[in-house]
Design a protein around this motif. Structure first.
Motif, PDB file in Angstrom:
ATOM      1  N   VAL A   1       0.828  -1.216   0.000  1.00  0.00           N
ATOM      2  CA  VAL A   1       0.000   0.000   0.000  1.00  0.00           C
ATOM      3  C   VAL A   1       0.858   1.260   0.000  1.00  0.00           C
ATOM      4  CG1 VAL A   1      -1.976  -1.107   1.103  1.00  0.00           C
ATOM      5  CG2 VAL A   1      -0.190  -0.073   2.530  1.00  0.00           C
ATOM      6  N   TRP A   2       2.135   1.117   0.309  1.00  0.00           N
ATOM      7  CA  TRP A   2       3.055   2.266   0.285  1.00  0.00           C
ATOM      8  C   TRP A   2       4.487   1.762   0.205  1.00  0.00           C
ATOM      9  CZ3 TRP A   2       7.140   3.855   3.291  1.00  0.00           C
ATOM     10  CH2 TRP A   2       7.613   5.178   3.057  1.00  0.00           C
ATOM     11  N   GLY A   3       5.333   2.466  -0.557  1.00  0.00           N
ATOM     12  CA  GLY A   3       6.750   2.158  -0.613  1.00  0.00           C
ATOM     13  C   GLY A   3       7.163   1.412  -1.863  1.00  0.00           C
ATOM     14  N   GLN A   4       8.483   1.367  -2.088  1.00  0.00           N
ATOM     15  CA  GLN A   4       9.081   0.634  -3.199  1.00  0.00           C
ATOM     16  C   GLN A   4      10.287  -0.134  -2.691  1.00  0.00           C
ATOM     17  OE1 GLN A   4      10.068   3.255  -6.425  1.00  0.00           O
ATOM     18  NE2 GLN A   4       7.935   3.779  -6.886  1.00  0.00           N
ATOM     19  N   SER A   5      10.506  -1.335  -3.234  1.00  0.00           N
ATOM     20  CA  SER A   5      11.644  -2.141  -2.806  1.00  0.00           C
ATOM     21  C   SER A   5      11.844  -3.297  -3.777  1.00  0.00           C
ATOM     22  CB  SER A   5      11.412  -2.673  -1.379  1.00  0.00           C
ATOM     23  OG  SER A   5      12.532  -3.408  -0.934  1.00  0.00           O
ATOM     24  N   HIS A   6      12.844  -4.111  -3.489  1.00  0.00           N
ATOM     25  CA  HIS A   6      13.065  -5.374  -4.191  1.00  0.00           C
ATOM     26  C   HIS A   6      12.967  -6.493  -3.164  1.00  0.00           C
ATOM     27  CE1 HIS A   6      14.711  -2.632  -7.212  1.00  0.00           C
ATOM     28  NE2 HIS A   6      14.547  -3.614  -8.097  1.00  0.00           N
ATOM     29  N   VAL A   7      12.250  -7.547  -3.516  1.00  0.00           N
ATOM     30  CA  VAL A   7      12.008  -8.659  -2.593  1.00  0.00           C
ATOM     31  C   VAL A   7      12.592  -9.936  -3.182  1.00  0.00           C
ATOM     32  CG1 VAL A   7      10.260 -10.040  -1.422  1.00  0.00           C
ATOM     33  CG2 VAL A   7       9.926  -7.574  -1.677  1.00  0.00           C
ATOM     34  N   ASN A   8      13.363 -10.641  -2.365  1.00  0.00           N
ATOM     35  CA  ASN A   8      13.929 -11.926  -2.762  1.00  0.00           C
ATOM     36  C   ASN A   8      12.884 -13.019  -2.530  1.00  0.00           C
ATOM     37  OD1 ASN A   8      15.346 -14.313  -3.096  1.00  0.00           O
ATOM     38  ND2 ASN A   8      17.190 -13.578  -2.066  1.00  0.00           N
ATOM     39  N   GLU A   9      12.337 -13.557  -3.620  1.00  0.00           N
ATOM     40  CA  GLU A   9      11.283 -14.564  -3.541  1.00  0.00           C
ATOM     41  C   GLU A   9      11.790 -15.955  -3.890  1.00  0.00           C
ATOM     42  OE1 GLU A   9       8.178 -13.141  -6.079  1.00  0.00           O
ATOM     43  OE2 GLU A   9       7.447 -11.694  -4.603  1.00  0.00           O
ATOM     44  N   SER A  10      13.086 -16.176  -3.728  1.00  0.00           N
ATOM     45  CA  SER A  10      13.666 -17.464  -4.131  1.00  0.00           C
ATOM     46  C   SER A  10      13.098 -18.630  -3.340  1.00  0.00           C
ATOM     47  CB  SER A  10      15.189 -17.422  -3.984  1.00  0.00           C
ATOM     48  OG  SER A  10      15.561 -17.144  -2.644  1.00  0.00           O
ATOM     49  N   MET A  11      12.650 -18.388  -2.096  1.00  0.00           N
ATOM     50  CA  MET A  11      12.096 -19.489  -1.304  1.00  0.00           C
ATOM     51  C   MET A  11      10.784 -20.010  -1.885  1.00  0.00           C
ATOM     52  SD  MET A  11       9.261 -18.021   0.338  1.00  0.00           S
ATOM     53  CE  MET A  11       9.000 -19.015   1.734  1.00  0.00           C
ATOM     54  N   ILE A  12      10.136 -19.192  -2.743  1.00  0.00           N
ATOM     55  CA  ILE A  12       8.902 -19.620  -3.393  1.00  0.00           C
ATOM     56  C   ILE A  12       9.121 -19.926  -4.870  1.00  0.00           C
ATOM     57  CG2 ILE A  12       6.617 -18.814  -4.152  1.00  0.00           C
ATOM     58  CD1 ILE A  12       6.519 -19.602  -1.330  1.00  0.00           C
ATOM     59  N   THR A  13       9.777 -18.989  -5.576  1.00  0.00           N
ATOM     60  CA  THR A  13       9.892 -19.108  -7.024  1.00  0.00           C
ATOM     61  C   THR A  13      11.145 -19.829  -7.484  1.00  0.00           C
ATOM     62  OG1 THR A  13      11.045 -16.997  -7.236  1.00  0.00           O
ATOM     63  CG2 THR A  13       8.635 -16.941  -7.260  1.00  0.00           C
ATOM     64  N   GLY A  14      12.185 -19.864  -6.639  1.00  0.00           N
ATOM     65  CA  GLY A  14      13.455 -20.435  -7.069  1.00  0.00           C
ATOM     66  C   GLY A  14      14.352 -19.433  -7.770  1.00  0.00           C
ATOM     67  N   GLU A  15      13.834 -18.249  -8.090  1.00  0.00           N
ATOM     68  CA  GLU A  15      14.626 -17.212  -8.759  1.00  0.00           C
ATOM     69  C   GLU A  15      15.428 -16.428  -7.731  1.00  0.00           C
ATOM     70  OE1 GLU A  15      15.723 -16.214 -11.413  1.00  0.00           O
ATOM     71  OE2 GLU A  15      14.510 -17.109 -12.981  1.00  0.00           O
ATOM     72  N   ALA A  16      16.744 -16.376  -7.905  1.00  0.00           N
ATOM     73  CA  ALA A  16      17.596 -15.655  -6.961  1.00  0.00           C
ATOM     74  C   ALA A  16      17.535 -14.154  -7.174  1.00  0.00           C
ATOM     75  CB  ALA A  16      19.037 -16.149  -7.089  1.00  0.00           C
ATOM     76  N   LYS A  17      17.161 -13.703  -8.372  1.00  0.00           N
ATOM     77  CA  LYS A  17      17.128 -12.271  -8.668  1.00  0.00           C
ATOM     78  C   LYS A  17      15.949 -11.623  -7.947  1.00  0.00           C
ATOM     79  CE  LYS A  17      17.098  -8.970 -12.497  1.00  0.00           C
ATOM     80  NZ  LYS A  17      17.009  -8.812 -13.958  1.00  0.00           N
ATOM     81  N   PRO A  18      16.188 -10.580  -7.131  1.00  0.00           N
ATOM     82  CA  PRO A  18      15.083  -9.911  -6.414  1.00  0.00           C
ATOM     83  C   PRO A  18      14.069  -9.312  -7.381  1.00  0.00           C
ATOM     84  CG  PRO A  18      17.202  -9.286  -5.485  1.00  0.00           C
ATOM     85  CD  PRO A  18      17.496 -10.022  -6.758  1.00  0.00           C
ATOM     86  N   VAL A  19      12.811  -9.301  -6.963  1.00  0.00           N
ATOM     87  CA  VAL A  19      11.711  -8.805  -7.788  1.00  0.00           C
ATOM     88  C   VAL A  19      11.306  -7.422  -7.286  1.00  0.00           C
ATOM     89  CG1 VAL A  19       9.367  -9.256  -8.596  1.00  0.00           C
ATOM     90  CG2 VAL A  19      10.931 -11.168  -8.159  1.00  0.00           C
ATOM     91  N   ALA A  20      11.157  -6.464  -8.209  1.00  0.00           N
ATOM     92  CA  ALA A  20      10.758  -5.106  -7.842  1.00  0.00           C
ATOM     93  C   ALA A  20       9.315  -5.099  -7.353  1.00  0.00           C
ATOM     94  CB  ALA A  20      10.914  -4.175  -9.037  1.00  0.00           C
ATOM     95  N   LYS A  21       9.077  -4.359  -6.272  1.00  0.00           N
ATOM     96  CA  LYS A  21       7.736  -4.252  -5.698  1.00  0.00           C
ATOM     97  C   LYS A  21       7.389  -2.779  -5.514  1.00  0.00           C
ATOM     98  CE  LYS A  21       7.117  -8.718  -5.160  1.00  0.00           C
ATOM     99  NZ  LYS A  21       6.079  -9.467  -5.882  1.00  0.00           N
ATOM    100  N   MET A  22       6.170  -2.436  -5.873  1.00  0.00           N
ATOM    101  CA  MET A  22       5.665  -1.082  -5.658  1.00  0.00           C
ATOM    102  C   MET A  22       4.200  -1.167  -5.268  1.00  0.00           C
ATOM    103  SD  MET A  22       5.617   0.224  -9.616  1.00  0.00           S
ATOM    104  CE  MET A  22       7.380  -0.065  -9.719  1.00  0.00           C
ATOM    105  N   LYS A  23       3.557  -0.033  -5.124  1.00  0.00           N
ATOM    106  CA  LYS A  23       2.183   0.006  -4.647  1.00  0.00           C
ATOM    107  C   LYS A  23       1.271  -0.848  -5.526  1.00  0.00           C
ATOM    108  CE  LYS A  23      -1.519   3.184  -3.318  1.00  0.00           C
ATOM    109  NZ  LYS A  23      -1.943   4.594  -3.205  1.00  0.00           N
ATOM    110  N   GLY A  24       0.513  -1.739  -4.861  1.00  0.00           N
ATOM    111  CA  GLY A  24      -0.421  -2.621  -5.554  1.00  0.00           C
ATOM    112  C   GLY A  24       0.119  -4.000  -5.837  1.00  0.00           C
ATOM    113  N   ASP A  25       1.441  -4.204  -5.710  1.00  0.00           N
ATOM    114  CA  ASP A  25       2.029  -5.518  -5.991  1.00  0.00           C
ATOM    115  C   ASP A  25       1.831  -6.459  -4.808  1.00  0.00           C
ATOM    116  OD1 ASP A  25       2.850  -4.717  -8.465  1.00  0.00           O
ATOM    117  OD2 ASP A  25       4.885  -4.182  -7.844  1.00  0.00           O
ATOM    118  N   MET A  26       1.684  -7.747  -5.130  1.00  0.00           N
ATOM    119  CA  MET A  26       1.524  -8.774  -4.103  1.00  0.00           C
ATOM    120  C   MET A  26       2.881  -9.183  -3.540  1.00  0.00           C
ATOM    121  SD  MET A  26      -1.716  -9.370  -3.790  1.00  0.00           S
ATOM    122  CE  MET A  26      -1.617 -10.855  -2.796  1.00  0.00           C
TER     123      MET A  26
END
Length: 706
Positions: free
Chosen positions: A488-513
């Motif tokens: 609902v607020w903020g921007q960042s990169h999230v490491n989702e490797s524990m779920i997706t297996g991708e080591a590259k962090p995913v960009a997150k902004m308002k509205g992203d899950m």
């Protein structure tokens, strides 16, 4: 040849094997909570007062998360689709759509165009949605005869659609209609069968919490708290334990939550009560450790009494000085050694081995035979024949016979050793699921917002188990997301490797899950929680692993069928062996040299009969396959590979091709040196020192120019 789909996951081809790696996994679509949308729900997403309708399809042919993703994408491409949720575990797709734009036939065609079979469950949706799943821990099962008996009894109950009982995990999963039968009746049925049931959960949308209350002085205090809690919407049941100041509640998590319970309790009784989540909530880890400790103590005490019996019968009799002492006669032919063996083997037989008598009695009272019956019969035959030898030696001056006290006590000790190693292995294997659940953080930062503009008024740190739906939590860099939700607020990169297996962090902004358990890399995020407890992606992964461990492999079904008749057959074979050798001895059908000097033909025949009865117990037959499935699925889960049951493992030897959709499922995103090859004759140590010096120099140059 299986269907070749590579949409976000990898699939093993040939032999019908499907292993879903945690690569490119969308938890929103592949691990849904299957929230039920009521028919005729008014849409608030445009089209004015357009009314959306819910339909549930049974989708056949889905084998992994990639299949579920394909179905969901195919449905969402259609116009007029409000929401589509696909549950690969239960082969369901629930769709919220606008009937003026799209119809059920178009949705079904879209699913079938994706390569799957679809059938509307609208006509009997009331019957399907009325079923609940109850999970129960069952203590006291020793072999497949026990688990098969419990499963058949549960399956015969009216209102039970299907019941699965797993010996390896000591759990039962029961799908039942709560309108016909209650979970308390299921628990009573298991208890009447002779086992100890402990409720784990009683429904997919029902949560359970245990609270410890400080400040309770009498029953009136507990009554005040109980009546206050009953006023809350969403509370299903309340159980109170005054002796340990504990309250157990079951509730609907989308209506209320544990933080509301604690606040209500602490506001009751003029603020003299304090509530916290009860230690060891869930109890399974503590129960496993308690079981391990119990078998360890039994084994130690059994060895304390068994070792002297073994020494006096097998070792000390060959030491001249000690032998003379042991052969000193007390009464007639009763000597000191025989008396010592009798005294030390009796506690092993009747005190330490009591559990085998209890298990055998429970099995016989319910009309079936189990492993405990074999052990009880075999050890009792050896023990009571030895007591007969003691009696003859006491009242006769010429009788010379061999006792089997060491046989009965050593058999019980060896069986307890096997049980201890078994529960130890189960405890270590269950740590795989515990590691998955530990991915969520212990605490979370809860934000207090104003109602008008959503400004932050304050923040406080709470236990992550106290998070409720629609809470807004703060996730700072370097910490884990406490629960599923959207930014609902903020921007960042999230490491989702524990779920997706991708080591590259995913960009997150308002509205992203964002997904609970993933790691926030840099910016601060404010996340509104949409899923808690069993609804989260991580909990659904745990549930998938547990379901895989519950499922029986095809070869295990054959083993279970054999085990039903195995115990009676072993008893008949044991008696036949004893009678055959005894008759053969009386008829002199074998040379006398076969009989040891300390035995006669009756004793030799008895020893053969006992050996058949005890050695041929069905524990290995019944435990080999489920234990292998339990270990395989558990270890696979910790490595990021979810295996859908024992059938996949059983078919693994047929695999000759594995296809990966991207390299991210194979790498960790951090290059490392795996080997070194020198083309000049110099020590490797010197080479590494030069490389380290060059790297340090390069780092200093970069810092200087920066």
């Amino acid at each position: 040849m299986g269907r070749k789909k590579f949409d976000g996951a990898w699939e093993c081809i040939n032999g019908g094997l499907h292993l879903r790696c945690c690569g490119n996994l969308s938890p929103e679509s592949h691990y849904p909570s299957m929230t039920t949308y009521p028919k005729g729900t008014s849409s608030s997403m445009g089209e004015g007062s357009e009314v959306a309708i819910t339909v549930v399809f049974c989708v056949m042919g889905m084998t992994c998360a990639a299949c579920a993703g394909s179905v969901e994408k195919a449905i969402k491409r259609l116009p007029g689709i409000r929401e589509a949720v696909v549950d690969v575990l239960n082969d369901k797709a629930q769709v919220l759509y606008l009937p003026t734009i799209v119809n059920e036939e178009s949705i079904r065609d879209a699913i079938e165009d994706a390569g799957f079979e679809a059938k509307s469950m609208e006509d009997d949706s009331s019957n399907n949605t009325s079923f609940q799943i109850c999970r129960v821990h069952i203590g006291g099962m020793t072999c497949t005869s026990c688990s098969s008996n419990v499963q058949s009894v549960l399956q015969s109950l009216r209102g039970v659609q299907i019941a699965q009982v797993a010996l390896a995990t000591e759990e039962a999963e029961i799908r039942y209609d709560p309108k016909i039968i209650s979970y308390t009746q299921l628990m009573e049925t298991i208890s009447n069968t002779g086992f100890n049931p402990i409720l784990i959960s009683k429904g997919e949308h029902i949560s359970k919490i245990e609270l410890k209350i400080d400040g309770i002085k009498n029953e009136q205090s507990m009554y005040i708290i109980e009546q206050s809690l009953r006023t809350l919407q969403g509370v299903e049941t309340i159980e109170t334990y005054l002796d340990i100041n504990k309250i157990v509640l079951t509730y609907k998590p989308y209506m209320t939550g544990p933080r509301t319970f604690i606040e209500l309790i602490e506001s009751s009784g003029s603020g003299c009560f304090r509530a916290t989540i009860f230690p060891n909530d869930g109890g399974r880890k503590a129960h496993k450790q308690e079981e391990i400790n119990r078998y360890f103590k039994l084994l130690i005490w059994s060895l304390v009494f068994t070792v002297p019996v073994f020494l006096t019968s097998m070792v000390l009799m060959y030491i001249p000085g000690v032998k003379n002492v042991l052969e000193v006669k007390i009464v007639n032919m009763l000597n000191i050694g025989l008396l010592i063996r009798w005294e030390f083997s009796t506690p092993v037989q009747f005190v330490i081995g009591r559990r085998f008598y209890v298990g055998a009695y429970k099995a016989l009272s319910k009309g079936y035979a189990n492993m405990d019956l074999l052990i009880a019969l075999g050890t009792n035959a050896a023990y009571f024949y030895s007591v007969y030898v003691v009696g003859r030696a006491t009242f006769s001056s010429h009788f010379e016979g061999s006792d089997f006290f060491e046989t009965s006590s050593m058999l019980i000790s060896f069986i307890l050793l096997g049980k201890y190693l078994e529960v130890l292995a189960k405890g270590k294997t269950s740590q795989a699921i515990a590691k998955l659940m530990d991915l969520t953080p212990d605490t979370a930062t809860l934000l207090t917002l104003d109602d008008d503009k959503g400004n932050v008024l304050g923040e406080r740190e709470i236990d992550s188990r106290l998070i409720q739906k629609n809470d807004v939590i703060k996730v700072v860099p370097g910490t884990k997301v406490a629960s599923d939700g959207f930014v609902v607020w903020g921007q960042s990169h999230v490491n989702e490797s524990m779920i997706t297996g991708e080591a590259k962090p995913v960009a997150k902004m308002k509205g992203d899950m964002v997904i609970g358990g993933t790691v926030n890399e840099n910016g601060v995020l404010h996340v509104k929680v949409t899923r808690i407890g069993s609804e989260t992606a991580l909990s659904q992964i745990v549930r998938l692993v547990e379901s895989a461990q519950m499922a029986k492999a095809p070869v295990q079904k054959y083993a279970d069928q054999i085990s039903k008749y195995f115990v009676p057959i072993v008893i008949v074979l044991s008696l036949s062996t004893w009678i055959s050798w005894f008759v053969a001895g009386k008829l002199h059908s074998y040379p006398k040299s076969w009989i040891p000097s300390s035995m006669n033909s009756f004793e030799l025949a008895l020893q053969f009969g006992i050996s058949v009865m005890v050695i041929a117990c069905p524990c290995a037959l019944g435990l080999a396959t489920p234990t292998a499935v339990m270990v395989g699925t558990g270890v696979g889960a910790t490595q990021g590979v979810l295996i859908k049951g024992g059938q996949a493992l059983e078919s693994a030897h047929k695999v000759n091709c594995i296809v990966f959709d991207k390299t991210g499922t194979l790498t960790i995103g951090k290059p490392v040196v795996v080997t070194t090859k020198l083309f000049k004759n110099m020590p490797v140590k010197d080479f590494y020192e030069l490389v380290a010096a060059a790297e340090a120099r390069l780092l200093l140059l970069l810092i200087f120019f920066y």
